[in-house]
Design an enzyme around this catalytic site. Structure first.
Site, PDB file in Angstrom:
ATOM      1  N   ASP A 266     -18.942  66.148 -23.065  1.00 53.69           N
ATOM      2  CA  ASP A 266     -18.055  64.894 -21.887  1.00 53.69           C
ATOM      3  C   ASP A 266     -16.380  65.707 -21.260  1.00 53.69           C
ATOM      4  OD1 ASP A 266     -17.319  64.329 -23.482  1.00 53.69           O
ATOM      5  OD2 ASP A 266     -17.298  61.516 -22.557  1.00 53.69           O
TER       6      ASP A 266
ATOM      7  N   LYS B  78     -13.161  57.303 -18.199  1.00 48.73           N
ATOM      8  CA  LYS B  78     -14.137  57.416 -17.525  1.00 48.73           C
ATOM      9  C   LYS B  78     -15.250  56.565 -17.411  1.00 48.73           C
ATOM     10  CE  LYS B  78     -17.580  59.029 -20.483  1.00 48.73           C
ATOM     11  NZ  LYS B  78     -18.579  57.881 -21.319  1.00 48.73           N
TER      12      LYS B  78
END
Length: 267
Positions: free
Chosen positions: A132, A8
């Protein structure tokens, strides 16, 4: 069974305050990127773990993949598995590779062993492995607040943009990155990001970690400058690590000696 944990990027990253638990509150947008590790698990006579590809500093027992496996084994009936992780996402680069590996391990074991765990519960389980990690369960763009663990869907598409990810030969740990941070109030509300053309992001989007890391590792800042000189519409360091990405509308031929270099097309 085989799966491919993806990386990401962070679009903007504000550190807004220190928490009483010792962590920091942040604001950022997570966006999935098609840079993949490979993760395989097969039923076996005993548990085993093998890691190939890019080297990791942590011993096998501390690897997030094995922590994810152990978490499910404690709560569910999981047979012995032979696990192989091939790393292609650079570690300590701000790309979320370890968190993605952990989240995908939960999903892989859930599917392989027919555990029937819904995504909402997988998100809760993965949160204990990293702030995350839950992002990678659903893997769609979100605005992240809190410690980076509170998500709000974002109607943002970078489809067909070319992304180049460059990581100089330096590794930046999370602790090291936070040493130079002074929390501050954001100057641009990230929930307005989708309303701006990408070419205007460089005027308003800030990664608060860049100042300290660029001072300590000038080669990282030089990568960002070079991406802009090649025609990037937007370039930034991702997360708190040393990887820098650039978003392009056309193919370029970057020359970054001694660096990790990857490019792909966003979906």
């Amino acid at each position: 069974m085989l799966c491919f944990p993806n990386a990401k990027i962070n679009l903007g990253l504000h550190v807004t305050g220190k928490r009483i638990d010792g962590y920091h509150n942040i604001q950022t947008v997570f966006y999935p990127v098609p840079l993949y590790d490979a993760l395989e698990a097969v039923r076996a006579g005993g548990n085993s773990f093998r890691q190939t590809g890019l080297a990791l500093k942590s011993p096998d027992g501390d690897n997030l993949v094995m922590k994810a496996f152990g978490l499910l084994s404690e709560k569910y009936h999981v047979p012995p598995l032979e696990i192989h992780l091939k790393k292609a996402i650079p570690p300590e680069a701000g790309l979320g590779g370890g968190s993605s590996d952990a989240a995908f391990m939960l999903k892989l074991v859930n599917d392989l062993c027919n555990l029937g765990i819904p995504d909402s519960k997988l998100e809760k389980l993965s949160a204990s492995l990293g702030a995350d990690c839950p992002f990678f369960i659903r893997n769609t763009p979100v605005m992240a607040t809190g410690r980076g663990n509170i998500f709000k869907p974002v109607n943002l598409s970078l489809k067909n943009y070319l992304i180049y990810v460059i990581r100089p030969p330096v590794a930046v740990s999370t602790r090291e990155a936070y040493e130079a941070i002074r929390p501050r109030k954001p100057t641009f509300p990230l929930d307005r990001l989708a309303s701006l053309p990408v070419a205007e992001w460089k005027n308003v989007l800030v990664n608060d970690f860049e100042r300290g890391i660029f001072e300590k590792y000038p080669e990282t800042g030089e990568v960002k400058d070079r991406l802009y000189s090649l025609g990037a519409e937007y370039a930034s360091m991702s997360g708190s690590g040393s990887a820098v990405f650039g978003l392009f509308k056309k193919t370029v031929s970057p020359d970054f000696p001694n660096c990790f270099v990857w490019n792909g097309r966003l979906a």
